[in-house]
Every structure is written in C-alpha cells, then in structure tokens.
Design a protein around this motif. Sequence first.
Motif, PDB file in Angstrom:
ATOM      1  N   ASP A  23       2.949  -8.636  31.684  1.00  0.00           N
ATOM      2  CA  ASP A  23       2.345  -8.748  33.495  1.00  0.00           C
ATOM      3  C   ASP A  23       2.891 -10.223  33.656  1.00  0.00           C
ATOM      4  O   ASP A  23       3.875 -10.928  33.794  1.00  0.00           O
ATOM      5  CB  ASP A  23       0.769  -9.592  32.907  1.00  0.00           C
ATOM      6  CG  ASP A  23      -0.450  -8.634  32.275  1.00  0.00           C
ATOM      7  OD1 ASP A  23       0.211  -6.826  32.820  1.00  0.00           O
ATOM      8  OD2 ASP A  23      -1.457  -8.642  31.359  1.00  0.00           O
ATOM      9  N   PHE A  24       2.630  -9.970  35.359  1.00  0.00           N
ATOM     10  CA  PHE A  24       3.101 -11.229  35.635  1.00  0.00           C
ATOM     11  C   PHE A  24       2.351 -12.207  36.143  1.00  0.00           C
ATOM     12  O   PHE A  24       0.938 -11.989  36.514  1.00  0.00           O
ATOM     13  CB  PHE A  24       4.016 -10.671  37.060  1.00  0.00           C
ATOM     14  CG  PHE A  24       3.895 -11.871  37.933  1.00  0.00           C
ATOM     15  CD1 PHE A  24       5.429 -12.458  37.488  1.00  0.00           C
ATOM     16  CD2 PHE A  24       3.713 -12.484  39.150  1.00  0.00           C
ATOM     17  CE1 PHE A  24       5.542 -13.717  38.428  1.00  0.00           C
ATOM     18  CE2 PHE A  24       4.076 -13.722  39.518  1.00  0.00           C
ATOM     19  CZ  PHE A  24       5.074 -14.313  39.779  1.00  0.00           C
ATOM     20  N   MET A  33       3.904  -6.582  36.152  1.00  0.00           N
ATOM     21  CA  MET A  33       5.668  -6.975  36.377  1.00  0.00           C
ATOM     22  C   MET A  33       6.525  -5.812  36.410  1.00  0.00           C
ATOM     23  O   MET A  33       6.825  -4.814  35.363  1.00  0.00           O
ATOM     24  CB  MET A  33       5.432  -7.805  35.178  1.00  0.00           C
ATOM     25  CG  MET A  33       7.697  -8.378  35.321  1.00  0.00           C
ATOM     26  SD  MET A  33       7.711  -9.305  34.092  1.00  0.00           S
ATOM     27  CE  MET A  33       7.290 -10.682  35.289  1.00  0.00           C
ATOM     28  N   ALA A  36      10.521  -5.449  34.282  1.00  0.00           N
ATOM     29  CA  ALA A  36      10.973  -6.070  33.172  1.00  0.00           C
ATOM     30  C   ALA A  36      11.840  -5.287  32.964  1.00  0.00           C
ATOM     31  O   ALA A  36      11.040  -4.110  32.305  1.00  0.00           O
ATOM     32  CB  ALA A  36       9.306  -6.421  33.200  1.00  0.00           C
ATOM     33  N   GLY A  57       3.838  -1.298  34.875  1.00  0.00           N
ATOM     34  CA  GLY A  57       3.928  -2.579  34.294  1.00  0.00           C
ATOM     35  C   GLY A  57       4.189  -1.786  32.918  1.00  0.00           C
ATOM     36  O   GLY A  57       4.491  -2.931  31.564  1.00  0.00           O
ATOM     37  N   ASN A  96       7.117 -13.484  32.505  1.00  0.00           N
ATOM     38  CA  ASN A  96       7.504 -14.601  33.388  1.00  0.00           C
ATOM     39  C   ASN A  96       6.797 -16.359  32.349  1.00  0.00           C
ATOM     40  O   ASN A  96       6.773 -17.322  34.009  1.00  0.00           O
ATOM     41  CB  ASN A  96       6.812 -14.496  34.725  1.00  0.00           C
ATOM     42  CG  ASN A  96       5.255 -15.062  35.473  1.00  0.00           C
ATOM     43  OD1 ASN A  96       4.435 -14.527  33.920  1.00  0.00           O
ATOM     44  ND2 ASN A  96       5.170 -15.135  36.010  1.00  0.00           N
TER      45      ASN A  96
END
Length: 97
Positions: A23-24, A33, A36, A57, A96
């Motif tokens: 996840d972002f 995300m 990634a 994601g 992140n």
Amino acid sequence: MAALVLWLAAGIASAAQVRGRVDFYGPSGVFPMVNAQVMLCAAPGACPAATVTGADGMYYLQIPPGNYLLVINGMTKQQLQVPNVPLFDVPPLPGNR
C-alpha cells in the motif's frame, strides 16, 4: 533424464506461493502501490524471488519453505517464515513508510 524431471517436479511441488499487497500512504488516503519492487531474500544480496506489484498492489512469488526477509522498494519490511503449504498470505504492508 527421468530423474531430473522428477527432481524438478518435486522442487515445484514443495514451493509455496507467497502473496500479499503493498500500500501507498498519502495525504488523501491509502492506495494500492503499483510497480513496487518486492523481493524475498535468504540473506542480504541473496534474493531468490523477486517481482513487481500489479495495478491492485498485489504480488505473487513462488519460493521453497524457509526463512526470508521481505524487501519492498529496497527496504526490509518483515522477516517471514514460509511454511510448507501451497499458499501463504502476507498481511498488507506499506511501501513508502
């Protein structure tokens, strides 16, 4: 030759599919995300499984049972003990943070 085929089939049969989501975290919320980089490493620099996340994601990796470090975008996120099962789910992790 037949022994090699049996050995390869046994190795595939004992590999687990590891799946999870990255996840972002942003100012307007949490989103999957995309792209990634996800790696499972047995030791620093020894990463036998790697992939990138999709639009949702999610990542999917095939790996033999054992102890690994889960590395996302170059950051070690979690130590995993992958059991001898066909499917192993990893809870969502931030990409992140």
